[in-house]
Design a protein around this motif. Structure first.
Motif, PDB file in Angstrom:
ATOM      1  N   GLY A  15       0.789  -1.218   0.000  1.00 46.76           N
ATOM      2  CA  GLY A  15       0.000   0.000   0.000  1.00 46.76           C
ATOM      3  C   GLY A  15       0.820   1.265   0.000  1.00 46.76           C
ATOM      4  O   GLY A  15       0.267   2.358  -0.183  1.00 46.76           O
ATOM      5  N   GLY A  16       2.101   1.127   0.186  1.00 44.38           N
ATOM      6  CA  GLY A  16       2.975   2.277   0.232  1.00 44.38           C
ATOM      7  C   GLY A  16       3.402   2.741  -1.142  1.00 44.38           C
ATOM      8  O   GLY A  16       2.967   2.210  -2.166  1.00 44.38           O
ATOM      9  N   SER A  17       4.269   3.730  -1.149  1.00 46.90           N
ATOM     10  CA  SER A  17       4.746   4.326  -2.385  1.00 46.90           C
ATOM     11  C   SER A  17       6.261   4.342  -2.429  1.00 46.90           C
ATOM     12  O   SER A  17       6.933   4.384  -1.397  1.00 46.90           O
ATOM     13  CB  SER A  17       4.225   5.760  -2.530  1.00 46.90           C
ATOM     14  OG  SER A  17       2.814   5.798  -2.598  1.00 46.90           O
ATOM     15  N   LEU A  18       6.769   4.323  -3.637  1.00 43.20           N
ATOM     16  CA  LEU A  18       8.203   4.365  -3.859  1.00 43.20           C
ATOM     17  C   LEU A  18       8.440   4.863  -5.272  1.00 43.20           C
ATOM     18  O   LEU A  18       7.647   4.584  -6.175  1.00 43.20           O
ATOM     19  CB  LEU A  18       8.815   2.979  -3.671  1.00 43.20           C
ATOM     20  CG  LEU A  18      10.342   2.868  -3.604  1.00 43.20           C
ATOM     21  CD1 LEU A  18      10.855   3.483  -2.304  1.00 43.20           C
ATOM     22  CD2 LEU A  18      10.765   1.412  -3.699  1.00 43.20           C
ATOM     23  N   SER A  19       9.507   5.583  -5.467  1.00 40.57           N
ATOM     24  CA  SER A  19       9.880   6.004  -6.807  1.00 40.57           C
ATOM     25  C   SER A  19      11.274   5.512  -7.138  1.00 40.57           C
ATOM     26  O   SER A  19      12.155   5.470  -6.274  1.00 40.57           O
ATOM     27  CB  SER A  19       9.803   7.529  -6.945  1.00 40.57           C
ATOM     28  OG  SER A  19      10.779   8.172  -6.146  1.00 40.57           O
ATOM     29  N   VAL A  20      11.449   5.106  -8.371  1.00 42.41           N
ATOM     30  CA  VAL A  20      12.753   4.711  -8.863  1.00 42.41           C
ATOM     31  C   VAL A  20      13.124   5.636 -10.010  1.00 42.41           C
ATOM     32  O   VAL A  20      12.269   6.077 -10.776  1.00 42.41           O
ATOM     33  CB  VAL A  20      12.780   3.236  -9.317  1.00 42.41           C
ATOM     34  CG1 VAL A  20      12.686   2.313  -8.110  1.00 42.41           C
ATOM     35  CG2 VAL A  20      11.656   2.931 -10.292  1.00 42.41           C
ATOM     36  N   SER A  21      14.401   5.937 -10.102  1.00 38.92           N
ATOM     37  CA  SER A  21      14.876   6.880 -11.100  1.00 38.92           C
ATOM     38  C   SER A  21      15.889   6.230 -12.022  1.00 38.92           C
ATOM     39  O   SER A  21      16.588   5.293 -11.635  1.00 38.92           O
ATOM     40  CB  SER A  21      15.515   8.101 -10.426  1.00 38.92           C
ATOM     41  OG  SER A  21      14.591   8.788  -9.610  1.00 38.92           O
ATOM     42  N   CYS A  22      15.948   6.740 -13.222  1.00 36.70           N
ATOM     43  CA  CYS A  22      16.907   6.284 -14.219  1.00 36.70           C
ATOM     44  C   CYS A  22      17.657   7.493 -14.742  1.00 36.70           C
ATOM     45  O   CYS A  22      17.070   8.351 -15.408  1.00 36.70           O
ATOM     46  CB  CYS A  22      16.189   5.553 -15.352  1.00 36.70           C
ATOM     47  SG  CYS A  22      17.277   5.039 -16.704  1.00 36.70           S
ATOM     48  N   ALA A  23      18.929   7.553 -14.442  1.00 34.21           N
ATOM     49  CA  ALA A  23      19.777   8.633 -14.914  1.00 34.21           C
ATOM     50  C   ALA A  23      20.479   8.213 -16.197  1.00 34.21           C
ATOM     51  O   ALA A  23      21.100   7.157 -16.249  1.00 34.21           O
ATOM     52  CB  ALA A  23      20.804   9.012 -13.857  1.00 34.21           C
ATOM     53  N   VAL A  24      20.370   9.046 -17.209  1.00 33.97           N
ATOM     54  CA  VAL A  24      20.947   8.759 -18.511  1.00 33.97           C
ATOM     55  C   VAL A  24      22.200   9.596 -18.705  1.00 33.97           C
ATOM     56  O   VAL A  24      22.175  10.813 -18.542  1.00 33.97           O
ATOM     57  CB  VAL A  24      19.957   9.051 -19.645  1.00 33.97           C
ATOM     58  CG1 VAL A  24      20.577   8.705 -20.997  1.00 33.97           C
ATOM     59  CG2 VAL A  24      18.663   8.286 -19.439  1.00 33.97           C
ATOM     60  N   SER A  25      23.284   8.952 -19.047  1.00 32.98           N
ATOM     61  CA  SER A  25      24.525   9.658 -19.342  1.00 32.98           C
ATOM     62  C   SER A  25      25.034   9.254 -20.717  1.00 32.98           C
ATOM     63  O   SER A  25      24.671   8.202 -21.239  1.00 32.98           O
ATOM     64  CB  SER A  25      25.592   9.375 -18.284  1.00 32.98           C
ATOM     65  OG  SER A  25      25.941   8.002 -18.267  1.00 32.98           O
ATOM     66  N   GLY A  26      25.876  10.086 -21.277  1.00 34.90           N
ATOM     67  CA  GLY A  26      26.425   9.807 -22.590  1.00 34.90           C
ATOM     68  C   GLY A  26      25.822  10.688 -23.670  1.00 34.90           C
ATOM     69  O   GLY A  26      26.544  11.269 -24.474  1.00 34.90           O
ATOM     70  N   ARG A  27      24.523  10.783 -23.662  1.00 33.07           N
ATOM     71  CA  ARG A  27      23.813  11.650 -24.584  1.00 33.07           C
ATOM     72  C   ARG A  27      22.352  11.753 -24.184  1.00 33.07           C
ATOM     73  O   ARG A  27      21.846  10.928 -23.424  1.00 33.07           O
ATOM     74  CB  ARG A  27      23.935  11.152 -26.025  1.00 33.07           C
ATOM     75  CG  ARG A  27      23.363   9.762 -26.255  1.00 33.07           C
ATOM     76  CD  ARG A  27      23.287   9.456 -27.733  1.00 33.07           C
ATOM     77  NE  ARG A  27      23.036   8.051 -27.999  1.00 33.07           N
ATOM     78  CZ  ARG A  27      22.712   7.566 -29.185  1.00 33.07           C
ATOM     79  NH1 ARG A  27      22.600   8.381 -30.226  1.00 33.07           N
ATOM     80  NH2 ARG A  27      22.510   6.266 -29.345  1.00 33.07           N
ATOM     81  N   THR A  28      21.700  12.755 -24.728  1.00 30.95           N
ATOM     82  CA  THR A  28      20.276  12.938 -24.497  1.00 30.95           C
ATOM     83  C   THR A  28      19.486  11.991 -25.395  1.00 30.95           C
ATOM     84  O   THR A  28      19.746  11.889 -26.589  1.00 30.95           O
ATOM     85  CB  THR A  28      19.858  14.387 -24.772  1.00 30.95           C
ATOM     86  OG1 THR A  28      20.602  15.264 -23.930  1.00 30.95           O
ATOM     87  CG2 THR A  28      18.379  14.575 -24.502  1.00 30.95           C
ATOM     88  N   LEU A  29      18.530  11.313 -24.798  1.00 31.23           N
ATOM     89  CA  LEU A  29      17.730  10.331 -25.522  1.00 31.23           C
ATOM     90  C   LEU A  29      16.313  10.844 -25.749  1.00 31.23           C
ATOM     91  O   LEU A  29      15.334  10.122 -25.565  1.00 31.23           O
ATOM     92  CB  LEU A  29      17.706   9.011 -24.762  1.00 31.23           C
ATOM     93  CG  LEU A  29      19.065   8.360 -24.508  1.00 31.23           C
ATOM     94  CD1 LEU A  29      18.898   7.073 -23.711  1.00 31.23           C
ATOM     95  CD2 LEU A  29      19.792   8.092 -25.812  1.00 31.23           C
TER      96      LEU A  29
END
Length: 123
Positions: A15-29
């Motif tokens: 019932g809880g919440s969580l966020s996951v992030s994805c950091a992109v390096s090398g170039r803009t996608l």
């Protein structure tokens, strides 16, 4: 060289919440589709959500629609998956991926993958 790095995984109660992030390096996608997939031990990898900033398109698996939300921050080169109303069946390693193709649901079409981050939902 494009690199995708996930972060934000952890342990959360049902019932809880969580966020996951994805950091992109090398170039803009910006022209790519950025997707989230997950895989639990003994189970096949499954699609979770995806976003294409150019065109402002999003896609969600039926199992997470209404609970999860995907968003992108082009300035930060980051894609975030906000997960709400979490269930034990959401427990898995969550992977960030990128594809230059047009098939957001098919993991085989993704060219770049992160190492994954563990999300565990306890009862």
């Amino acid at each position: 060289q494009v690199q995708l790095v996930e972060s934000g995984g952890g342990l959360v109660q049902t019932g809880g919440s969580l966020s996951v992030s994805c950091a992109v390096s090398g170039r803009t996608l910006s022209r790519y589709i950025m997707g989230w997939f997950r895989q639990a031990p003994g189970k096949e990898r499954e699609f979770v959500a995806a976003i294409k900033w150019n065109g402002i398109m999003t896609w969600y698996a039926d199992s997470v629609k209404g609970r999860f939300s995907i968003s992108g921050d082009n300035a930060k080169n980051t894609v975030v998956l906000q997960m709400n109303s979490l269930k034990p069946e959401d427990t898995a390693v969550y992977y960030c991926a990128a594809t230059s193709g047009s098939h957001p649901y098919n993991g085989r079409m993704y060219e770049y993958w992160g190492q994954g981050t563990q999300v565990t939902v306890s009862s």
